[in-house]
Design a protein around this motif. Structure first.
Motif, short mmCIF file in Angstrom:
data_model
loop_
_atom_site.label_atom_id
_atom_site.label_comp_id
_atom_site.label_asym_id
_atom_site.label_seq_id
_atom_site.Cartn_x
_atom_site.Cartn_y
_atom_site.Cartn_z
N LEU A 65 3.18 1.34 13.63
CA LEU A 65 2.86 0.05 13.02
C LEU A 65 3.77 -1.05 13.56
CD1 LEU A 65 2.12 1.15 9.36
CD2 LEU A 65 0.49 0.31 11.07
N ARG A 66 5.03 -0.73 13.80
CA ARG A 66 5.94 -1.72 14.40
C ARG A 66 5.53 -2.02 15.83
NH1 ARG A 66 9.93 1.58 12.20
NH2 ARG A 66 10.55 2.26 14.30
N LEU A 67 5.14 -0.99 16.55
CA LEU A 67 4.75 -1.14 17.95
C LEU A 67 3.52 -2.03 18.10
CD1 LEU A 67 5.04 -0.17 20.98
CD2 LEU A 67 3.45 1.66 20.36
N THR A 68 2.54 -1.82 17.26
CA THR A 68 1.26 -2.52 17.40
C THR A 68 1.17 -3.79 16.57
OG1 THR A 68 0.25 -1.23 15.61
CG2 THR A 68 0.09 -0.33 17.85
N GLY A 69 1.99 -3.88 15.53
CA GLY A 69 1.91 -5.03 14.63
C GLY A 69 0.63 -5.06 13.81
N ALA A 70 -0.05 -3.92 13.74
CA ALA A 70 -1.32 -3.85 13.02
C ALA A 70 -1.11 -3.95 11.51
CB ALA A 70 -2.03 -2.54 13.35
N ASP A 71 -2.02 -4.65 10.86
CA ASP A 71 -1.97 -4.81 9.41
C ASP A 71 -2.83 -3.71 8.77
OD1 ASP A 71 -1.60 -5.70 6.85
OD2 ASP A 71 -3.01 -7.37 7.01
N VAL A 72 -2.30 -2.52 8.79
CA VAL A 72 -3.02 -1.34 8.28
C VAL A 72 -2.06 -0.58 7.36
CG1 VAL A 72 -4.16 0.82 8.90
CG2 VAL A 72 -4.39 -1.17 10.39
N ALA A 73 -2.60 -0.04 6.28
CA ALA A 73 -1.78 0.73 5.35
C ALA A 73 -1.22 1.97 6.03
CB ALA A 73 -2.60 1.13 4.13
N PRO A 74 0.07 2.25 5.86
CA PRO A 74 0.66 3.46 6.46
C PRO A 74 -0.07 4.73 6.07
CG PRO A 74 2.38 2.02 5.58
CD PRO A 74 1.07 1.45 5.13
N GLU A 75 -0.58 4.77 4.84
CA GLU A 75 -1.30 5.96 4.38
C GLU A 75 -2.55 6.24 5.22
OE1 GLU A 75 1.24 4.31 1.30
OE2 GLU A 75 -0.41 3.43 2.48
N GLU A 76 -3.23 5.17 5.65
CA GLU A 76 -4.42 5.34 6.47
C GLU A 76 -4.06 5.84 7.86
OE1 GLU A 76 -8.34 5.36 7.91
OE2 GLU A 76 -7.47 5.46 5.89
N VAL A 77 -2.97 5.33 8.42
CA VAL A 77 -2.52 5.80 9.73
C VAL A 77 -2.13 7.27 9.65
CG1 VAL A 77 -0.88 5.46 11.61
CG2 VAL A 77 -1.73 3.49 10.32
N GLY A 78 -1.38 7.62 8.61
CA GLY A 78 -0.98 9.02 8.44
C GLY A 78 -2.17 9.94 8.26
N ARG A 79 -3.16 9.49 7.51
CA ARG A 79 -4.36 10.30 7.30
C ARG A 79 -5.07 10.57 8.62
NH1 ARG A 79 -9.52 9.97 7.16
NH2 ARG A 79 -9.56 7.71 7.55
N ARG A 80 -5.20 9.53 9.45
CA ARG A 80 -5.87 9.70 10.74
C ARG A 80 -5.09 10.67 11.64
NH1 ARG A 80 -9.86 5.91 12.54
NH2 ARG A 80 -10.53 4.57 10.80
N MET A 81 -3.76 10.59 11.59
CA MET A 81 -2.94 11.51 12.37
C MET A 81 -3.17 12.95 11.91
SD MET A 81 -0.86 10.01 14.66
CE MET A 81 0.65 10.97 14.69
N LEU A 82 -3.11 13.17 10.62
CA LEU A 82 -3.30 14.52 10.09
C LEU A 82 -4.71 15.03 10.35
CD1 LEU A 82 -1.40 14.27 6.68
CD2 LEU A 82 -0.69 15.54 8.72
N ASP A 83 -5.71 14.17 10.19
CA ASP A 83 -7.09 14.58 10.45
C ASP A 83 -7.26 15.02 11.90
OD1 ASP A 83 -7.81 14.04 7.86
OD2 ASP A 83 -8.87 12.17 8.30
N GLY A 84 -6.71 14.23 12.82
CA GLY A 84 -6.85 14.55 14.24
C GLY A 84 -6.16 15.86 14.61
N MET A 85 -4.95 16.06 14.08
CA MET A 85 -4.22 17.29 14.39
C MET A 85 -4.88 18.50 13.74
SD MET A 85 -1.77 16.91 16.52
CE MET A 85 -0.95 18.49 16.28
N HIS A 86 -5.30 18.34 12.50
CA HIS A 86 -5.92 19.47 11.81
C HIS A 86 -7.20 19.91 12.52
CE1 HIS A 86 -8.33 21.52 8.67
NE2 HIS A 86 -7.16 21.99 8.30
#
Length: 223
Positions: A65-86
């Protein structure tokens, strides 16, 4: 507990890290990270990944989020990470060279083992299913402790649950964060560097792969 392991050389247990040590998942993480950062509107590289090796999901999400400056909830980013890995780990779990052979050797010798990872339980479970739950007395996930690696809590938690003594447990780790956690917990540490170099140090053994980790070597490390 004095009945842990088989008593030779004082070794009570061998504790395995997961990502980059037991399974060749760092390249899978890279694919997922690239995908999520692209969704956030940024670009990702192996250099970015190296800065997060051995860290927690929350640290990685904050970094993105710091790298991209995106205005997205951390929980949504984490969910996408976990979904992709799972999704990927449910399809294939590539083991690191020598991993299965070492697990079989330890099991046959009656040596207690545990899996201690910064990854969430949702990602540990498909790995345990693929590798074989019978190889591990217990596992500790990153979302089951208050402080993740490099804090010693994950390893102290595993050692306590096993009823063991840290100095009679050998930890196998691939990242500086993991090595720091194991050493802070008072465990004997064997480093098997994956993406980042790890220098030798007093009380620390550095090898090129798990194929160099033999039963005799493990027992010799714990007096």
């Amino acid at each position: 507990m004095d009945d842990l392991g088989d008593g030779r050389g004082g070794l009570q247990a061998v504790l395995f890290d997961m990502d980059g040590l037991l399974v060749d998942s760092e390249r899978v993480w890279l694919e997922v990270e690239e995908q999520v950062v692209a969704w956030l509107g940024g670009e990702w590289s192996e250099e970015h990944q190296r800065s997060l090796v051995g860290g927690s999901l929350s640290v990685g999400v904050d970094y993105m989020l710091r790298l991209t400056g995106a205005d997205v909830a951390p929980e949504e980013v984490g969910r996408r990470m976990l979904d992709g890995m799972h999704e990927r780990l449910s399809e294939s779990v590539p083991l690191m060279p020598g991993a299965k052979e070492l697990l079989v050797e330890l099991k046959d010798a009656g040596v207690t083992t545990a899996l201690v990872s910064s990854s969430h339980r949702r990602l540990i479970d498909p790995v345990l299913d693929a590798v074989g739950r019978e190889f591990f007395a217990l596992s500790v996930a990153g979302d089951e402790v208050a402080r993740t690696k490099p804090d010693p809590e994950p390893y102290l938690t595993a050692v306590a649950r096993l009823g063991a003594v840290p100095g009679r447990c050998v930890v196998l780790e691939d990242s500086p964060n993991g090595v720091a956690a194991a050493e802070a917990a008072g465990c004997v540490t064997v480093a098997v560097p994956c993406l980042l170099p790890i220098p030798p140090a007093p009380g620390r053994t550095v090898v090129g792969s798990l194929r160099e980790v033999t039963m005799e070597r493990l027992f010799s490390l714990v007096g």
